[in-house]
Design an enzyme around this catalytic site. Structure first.
Site, short mmCIF file in Angstrom:
data_model
loop_
_atom_site.label_atom_id
_atom_site.label_comp_id
_atom_site.label_asym_id
_atom_site.label_seq_id
_atom_site.Cartn_x
_atom_site.Cartn_y
_atom_site.Cartn_z
N LEU A 15 -39.73 -3.18 72.14
CA LEU A 15 -38.28 -3.31 72.30
C LEU A 15 -37.82 -4.74 72.14
CD1 LEU A 15 -37.73 -0.98 75.41
CD2 LEU A 15 -37.34 -0.43 73.00
N SER A 19 -40.94 -15.34 75.64
CA SER A 19 -42.04 -16.30 75.76
C SER A 19 -43.06 -15.87 76.80
CB SER A 19 -41.49 -17.67 76.11
OG SER A 19 -40.80 -17.62 77.35
N ALA A 20 -42.67 -14.99 77.75
CA ALA A 20 -43.61 -14.55 78.78
C ALA A 20 -44.41 -13.34 78.33
CB ALA A 20 -42.87 -14.23 80.07
N GLY A 21 -43.92 -12.61 77.35
CA GLY A 21 -44.64 -11.42 76.90
C GLY A 21 -43.78 -10.53 76.04
N ASP A 130 -34.50 -16.96 87.33
CA ASP A 130 -34.24 -17.03 85.89
C ASP A 130 -33.07 -16.12 85.52
OD1 ASP A 130 -34.72 -18.19 83.41
OD2 ASP A 130 -36.04 -16.56 82.77
#
Length: 412
Positions: A15, A19-21, A130
Site C-alpha cells: 500500500l 523510511s521505517a518500513g 510523529d
C-alpha cells in the site's frame, strides 16, 4: 506476490513505503488488515526487538474511534511487523496535496478527531512523537462530519519510540520529521505529551495555510526556526482560532493545552467556522528556503528552481512523492546551542520587498559586497575623470616654462 507474516497473516500487496518500513494489504484470521513490516536492519536489531515486545501491551490496549488500532505485533525470524486495522480511505497528506488547503471547518473537525485520539493515548501513557498528515488516515466509508470532513484516525503509534533506541540515537540524535518537531525535542529534552500537541497545531496551521509555519529548506534551518522564530499570523480566521493555534505552538511545553482541552475547544469553534471558504493566503517565497540551504550547506542557491516548502522535508534516500506514509522518522544531529541561537529572530518569514534577500543571510552579504564594490569602482572612475579634467584645464591656462618664455624687446 503474497508472503507470509508470522503464522497467522498473509501480505498480498504493497500500500505504501516509508523510511521505517513498508505497509501491506494483508489477510488475517478475522479478515483484511494493514501490516506495517519494518525494515530488515531494524528487525535484526535485538535491542529493538526486545523493546518491540515490551511495548506490546501498551500498543494492543490502545482502543479509540480516532486511533488505528494495533491488533498484533509479529516477531518471526527476520520479520518485525505491526498488524493494524485496515482503514478504507486515504491519508491526510494525499488530500492536502490534492486540495492545497482545506476550509477551516473541515480542517478543525479533522484536527479535533486527532486530538481526541491523542487524549486517549496520553491517558494510557503513550506519546505518538510523529504526528503529521502522513500519519492521519481518513475513513472514506464512514459518514461525513462538519464541513464535509471524513472521520480522521491517527496511525503509527509506537513506531518512533521503537526506532528511538539509546544505542541507535544516543544523546546527539533526534527522531521525527523536521516540520513538526517541538522546540524541546530540538533542544534534546525527552519527549512528553506536549510534543504531540505542538505537532498537531502545526498540522492545523498547514491545513489552513497550505504550508507549515517553520518548514522549507535545509532540515537544520527548519529545526532552528522552531526554537528561534514566532509563527506568522493567518489573515481571515477568527481570533479565537488563531489564539488557540498560538497557544499550542508555544515554545514552552507547559503553555500548551492538553489534548482533551484542545479537542473540546476546537469542537466549540466549529459553528463559528461553518461555511467559511479556504483561506486566501500567499505562500512564502522560495528565496528564504534557498538562503537557509545556502547558509547551512555553504552552497550557492539554485535560482529559479521551486523549493518544496510544505509538509515533510524529504530526508529518505530514494523516497518518491507518490509513496504514502513517506518521510516517516529520521535521525538528525541535535544542533549546538550557538547554532540554535543563530539566524533571524522574531517573526518567521517576515514580509519583505519582492526579490529582496533576507537580512543577515549569505545572499544579503553577497549583495552588500557587490554594492560596496560598485561604489568603490564608481568613486575610482570619478576620481580618474576629475584628474583628467584638471589636466585638460591646466593645458589651457598654465604659462609655458621659464626657459621657453619670450618677451618683446624693450625700447632703447
Amino acid at each position: 506476490m503474497a508472503r507470509r507474516i508470522g503464522s497467522r497473516y498473509t501480505a498480498h500487496q504493497i500500500l505504501g513505503r516509508g523510511s521505517a518500513g513498508t505497509v501491506w494489504l494483508g489477510e488475517g484470521p478475522e479478515g483484511p488488515v494493514a501490516i506495517k513490516l519494518l525494515r530488515e536492519d531494524l528487525s535484526s536489531d535485538q535491542e529493538l526487538v526486545g523493546r518491540f515486545v515490551q511495548e506490546r501491551t501498551a500498543l494492543l490496549g490502545l482502543e479509540h474511534p480516532h486511533v488505528v488500532s494495533v491488533r498484533d505485533l509479529v516477531v518471526d525470524g527476520n520479520d518485525l511487523a505491526l498488524v493494524m486495522d485496515l482503514v478504507r480511505g486515504t491519508d491526510l497528506r494525499t488530500r492536502l496535496d490534492r486540495e492545497r488547503r482545506l476550509a477551516p471547518e473541515a480542517a478543525v473537525a479533522i484536527v479535533a478527531d486527532v486530538a481526541e485520539g491523542l487524549a486517549a493515548a496520553h491517558a494510557a501513557g503513550v506519546v505518538h512523537r510523529d504526528v503529521k498528515p502522513e500519519n492521519v488516515l481518513l475513513d472514506m466509508q464512514g459518514p461525513l462530519g462538519p464541513g464535509g470532513s471524513h472521520r480522521a484516525l491517527l496511525t503509527d503509534f509506537g513506531v518512533a519510540k521503537l526506532i528511538d533506541t539509546p544505542r541507535r540515537t544516543r544523546a546527539t540524535k533526534i527522531i521525527g520529521t523536521p516540520d513538526y518537531l517541538a522546540p524541546e525535542i530540538v533542544e534534546g529534552l525527552p519527549p512528553r505529551a506536549s510534543v504531540d500537541i505542538y505537532a498537531l497545531a502545526t498540522v492545523l496551521y498547514e491545513l489552513l495555510a497550505g504550508f507549515t509555519p517553520f518548514g522549507g529548506g535545509h532540515p537544520g534551518a527548519v529545526l532552528r526556526r522552531h526554537v528561534t522564530e514566532t509563527v506568522v499570523p493567518l489573515p481571515g480566521i477568527p481570533d479565537e482560532l488563531w489564539q488557540l493555534l498560538v497557544q499550542c505552538l508555544a515554545k514552552a511545553p507547559a503553555s500548551r493545552l492538553r489534548a482533551s482541552e484542545l479537542a473540546t475547544r476546537l469542537r466549540e469553534l466549529l459553528p463559528l467556522l461553518a461555511g467559511m471558504p479556504p483561506l486566501d493566503v500567499d505562500e512564502p517565497d522560495t528565496e528564504a528556503a534557498e538562503e537557509a540551504a545556502e547558509e547551512l550547506s555553504g552552497a550557492a542557491p539554485v535560482t529559479g528552481q521551486p523549493v518544496r516548502r510544505r509538509g515533510a522535508v524529504p530526508l529518505v534516500p530514494g523516497a518518491k512523492p507518490s509513496d504514502s506514509n513517506r518521510d516517516t522518522h529520521t535521525s538528525m544531529r541535535v544542533p549546538a546551542p550557538d547554532e540554535l541561537a543563530g539566524g533571524a529572530h522574531g517573526t518567521a518569514r517576515a514580509p519583505r520587498a519582492a526579490g529582496a534577500p533576507r537580512p543577515g543571510s549569505a545572499r544579503n552579504r553577497a549583495v552588500t559586497r557587490r554594492r560596496r564594490l560598485v561604489v568603490a569602482v564608481a568613486a575610482l572612475i570619478l576620481a580618474v575623470a576629475g584628474v583628467g579634467t584638471w589636466l585638460a584645464t591646466s593645458d589651457d591656462t598654465t604659462p609655458p616654462p621659464a626657459d621657453t618664455q619670450t618677451s618683446a624687446p624693450t625700447a632703447p
